[in-house]
Design an enzyme around this catalytic site. Structure first.
Site, PDB file in Angstrom:
ATOM      1  N   CYS A  26       0.735  -1.103   0.178  1.00 26.07           N
ATOM      2  CA  CYS A  26      -0.036  -0.185  -0.034  1.00 26.07           C
ATOM      3  C   CYS A  26       0.925   1.174   0.084  1.00 26.07           C
ATOM      4  O   CYS A  26       2.007   1.299  -0.587  1.00 26.07           O
ATOM      5  CB  CYS A  26      -0.960   0.169   1.154  1.00 26.07           C
ATOM      6  SG  CYS A  26      -0.179  -0.056   2.861  1.00 26.07           S
ATOM      7  N   HIS A 548      16.041 -14.572  42.143  1.00 27.94           N
ATOM      8  CA  HIS A 548      15.104 -15.310  43.002  1.00 27.94           C
ATOM      9  C   HIS A 548      14.156 -16.406  41.906  1.00 27.94           C
ATOM     10  O   HIS A 548      13.687 -15.908  40.914  1.00 27.94           O
ATOM     11  CB  HIS A 548      13.779 -13.991  43.319  1.00 27.94           C
ATOM     12  CG  HIS A 548      13.014 -14.380  44.064  1.00 27.94           C
ATOM     13  ND1 HIS A 548      11.687 -15.059  43.722  1.00 27.94           N
ATOM     14  CD2 HIS A 548      12.648 -13.868  45.347  1.00 27.94           C
ATOM     15  CE1 HIS A 548      11.005 -15.013  45.025  1.00 27.94           C
ATOM     16  NE2 HIS A 548      11.483 -14.274  45.898  1.00 27.94           N
TER      17      HIS A 548
END
Length: 625
Positions: A26, A548
């Site tokens: 386009c 962690h």
């Protein structure tokens, strides 16, 4: 720009030409239908120099290039021999109602036709400007000829749409064009018009009424007609003897489709177009000039969905009926100017030379030519906050334009160069209204964007220099390798605000694929929780790192965790610190995403994340400056 090289890199990142089903373009985008999108890494495509951004919509993989898309498309076609491909993959529409699907079809069909419409519209702009400045008389033959050139694409719009729709629905394009030519035939038009003016009805076989409708400038009737065409072709193909297909099939196809279009589809398309137009202008009737501002504010998001082309048939219908349009066109104008002004503010405020150049060129493209995708995707959405400025500026400009009741007399792309299409003949104040609306839009957008600011990226050369300074041999503590094997994600994606908010410090997160934590640098274990789910490390150079393992895994109280080191131990890069059972932790109902955070981040100038999708225990993930 080396278009061939860019095309080669795009095809390479898309999985090669073998992975491309079809490609069209386009105004600013390459629109691919891929056989397997899973082969494509979006981030790698975005990194290609010359690519502004990536979008996935309606089964298309859209790569935003900008104003030079046609040149890149040409090279893509040459490399992949895609010009011969006329069919497009049928796309499944999930969870869409009929109206939404219809709008999406209109948008996809209109996209390839837009350049022809713009070309014709610009001729119409010339026809407004040249007589105003005394160069051309509106009674001259040259004026008449230019009028024909400017009006041709609009009057014969169904022909252009028919070609585009044939590709969309995988129909024979010559049948499609033939349908358009039938409903635009002068004899057909005069027959229906004459009967309508006489209060009569044209009848097929003296039985079936043919409803009067004006198909010039129309869009929806031909789209519906071409959508039905493949089914007619298939039906005729089945009932036609093989020996007669060459001459009997084409005749039967046209004999079936033409009456259906004249009697059923054409009138239905006209009715649908009227309904769509009525719905849009109902909003304007209820909200008045406020509606113009609201549409201008949200229009960038309409562009993002690709649905802005769906407004084209509405505008064409209104222009054909009244001679002007005073709602959508004005909102589009303000939205385009706002996008350009926001990008201009970024260009002026940024200290990054690359950003200055790209934002400046995209601002020029939007303001002067009305091509907003480079500004929208390459600048304003990229930095987020400029989008706020663009929306607010568009709102203000739209309110002003709506208040002054601005009108548009053409459908050329809204931009500074097409301002003449907003001039009202015999009303010199209309030019003043345009200037005020433009000024309010641009100035307010610029000020808002400049004041709220944005995150200005580090100059690429400077960043490379900084990375060179920290990319020194490992084990110095300034480079941190991954303590786990797995998939890296951004810390902000962790489903725990304690980590994702950054309040504990900067870092990354890893979803482990191997249940082992190793030392990411030389240093010591400062903290080793009794539950073994979290470890605090300190490098020899003072970097404090928290690992962690999982979220809320403290509740396991050490179950499924096996420590290999203890608090106070000295560690070397690669030493195994902890092992854990991935499957059992998952089965217990816990997420294993593992935040890796530099808890004393504030002590350092910068922390650079080395972005990767998959990491091993030897991959560098963080660099400390």
């Amino acid at each position: 720009m080396d278009y061939k090289k860019l095309a080669e890199r795009i095809l390479e990142k898309l999985g090669g030409k073998e992975n491309v089903e079809s490609v069209v373009h386009c105004m600013t985008r390459l629109r691919f239908v891929l056989k397997d999108e899973s082969q494509v890494d979006d981030e790698q495509v975005k990194k290609i120099k010359g690519v502004i951004g990536v979008m996935k919509k309606s089964g298309q993989y859209q790569i935003i290039i900008g104003n030079e898309v046609a040149s890149v498309y040409k090279e893509i076609c040459a490399l992949g021999n895609f010009k011969e491909k006329t069919s497009a993959k049928k796309i499944e529409k999930k969870n869409q109602n009929i109206i939404s699907e219809m709008l999406d079809i209109i948008s996809s069909v209109m996209s390839p036709v837009i350049p022809a419409i713009i070309g014709a519209a610009m001729i119409k702009v010339l026809l407004t400007v040249l007589p105003m400045i005394g160069i051309l008389s509106n009674t001259s033959q040259t004026y008449e000829l230019l009028s024909v050139i400017g009006d041709g694409a609009f009057f014969f719009m169904p022909v252009l749409i028919g070609m585009s729709a044939a590709k969309r629905f995988n129909a024979n394009p010559y049948y499609a064009v033939s349908i358009a030519l039938i409903i635009l035939h002068p004899n057909f038009i005069s027959l229906l018009k004459g009967a309508n003016e006489a209060g009569q009805t044209v009848k097929f076989f003296n039985l079936i009424p043919v409803t009067y409708a004006n198909y010039s400038y129309s869009v929806i009737p031909i789209i519906l007609s071409v959508a039905v065409l493949p089914y007619i072709e298939q039906f005729v193909d089945k009932i036609t003897p093989k020996i007669t297909k060459n001459f009997l099939k084409p005749m039967l196809v046209m004999l079936f489709i033409a009456p259906i279009v004249m009697v059923v589809i054409g009138p239905l398309g006209a009715i649908f177009g009227d309904m769509l137009s009525t719905a849009v202008y109902f909003i304007q009737d209820k909200l008045g000039f406020i509606a113009v501002g609201l549409v201008a504010a949200v229009f960038p998001f309409v562009v993002m969905t690709g649905m802005h082309h769906a407004f084209t048939p509405i505008k064409l219908g209104v222009l054909a009926t009244t001679g002007f349009e005073g709602f959508i066109c004005i909102a589009e104008f303000c939205a385009n100017m706002a996008q350009g002004a926001a990008a201009l503010a970024v260009s002026i405020k940024s200290k990054n030379s690359d950003i200055k150049q790209s934002a400046g060129s995209s601002a020029f493209s939007a303001l002067v030519a009305g091509i907003t995708e480079p500004a929208l995707y390459g600048t304003n959405l990229r930095f987020k906050k400029p989008m706020i400025g663009a929306c607010l500026g568009g709102l203000m400009g739209g309110l002003v334009g709506g208040f002054f009741q601005m009108k548009c007399y053409g459908v050329a792309t809204p931009a500074i160069v097409t301002i003449p299409q907003y001039l009202e003949e015999g009303n010199p104040q209309s030019f003043l209204y345009i200037l005020i609306t433009l000024g309010v839009t641009v100035v307010s957008t610029f000020i808002i964007t400049y004041v709220i600011g944005f995150e200005d990226p580090v100059e690429e050369d400077d960043e490379e220099m900084l990375e060179e300074k920290v990319t020194i041999p490992l084990n110095t503590g300034l480079n941190i390798v991954s303590p786990l094997e797995g998939h890296m994600i951004e810390l902000s994606q962790v489903n725990d605000v304690t980590f994702s908010s950054g309040v504990m410090g900067n870092g990354v997160a890893i979803i482990p694929t191997k249940g082992q934590v190793v030392a990411p640098f030389d240093g010591t274990i400062d903290v080793f929780f009794k539950t073994h789910h979290a470890i605090g490390l300190r490098s020899e150079t003072g970097v404090e790192l928290l690992i962690h393992v999982g979220l809320d895994t403290v509740n396991l109280e050490g179950k499924y965790f096996t420590p290999h080191r203890k608090q106070g131990d000295t560690i070397k890069t690669g030493d195994v610190i902890l092992e854990f059972d991935i499957e059992k932790i998952k089965k217990a109902g816990y997420e294993l995403v593992t935040p890796i955070i530099i808890t004393n981040s504030q002590q350092f100038m910068d922390i650079i994340v080395k972005k990767k999708d998959v990491v091993t225990a030897n991959d560098q993930v963080l660099a400390i400056i």
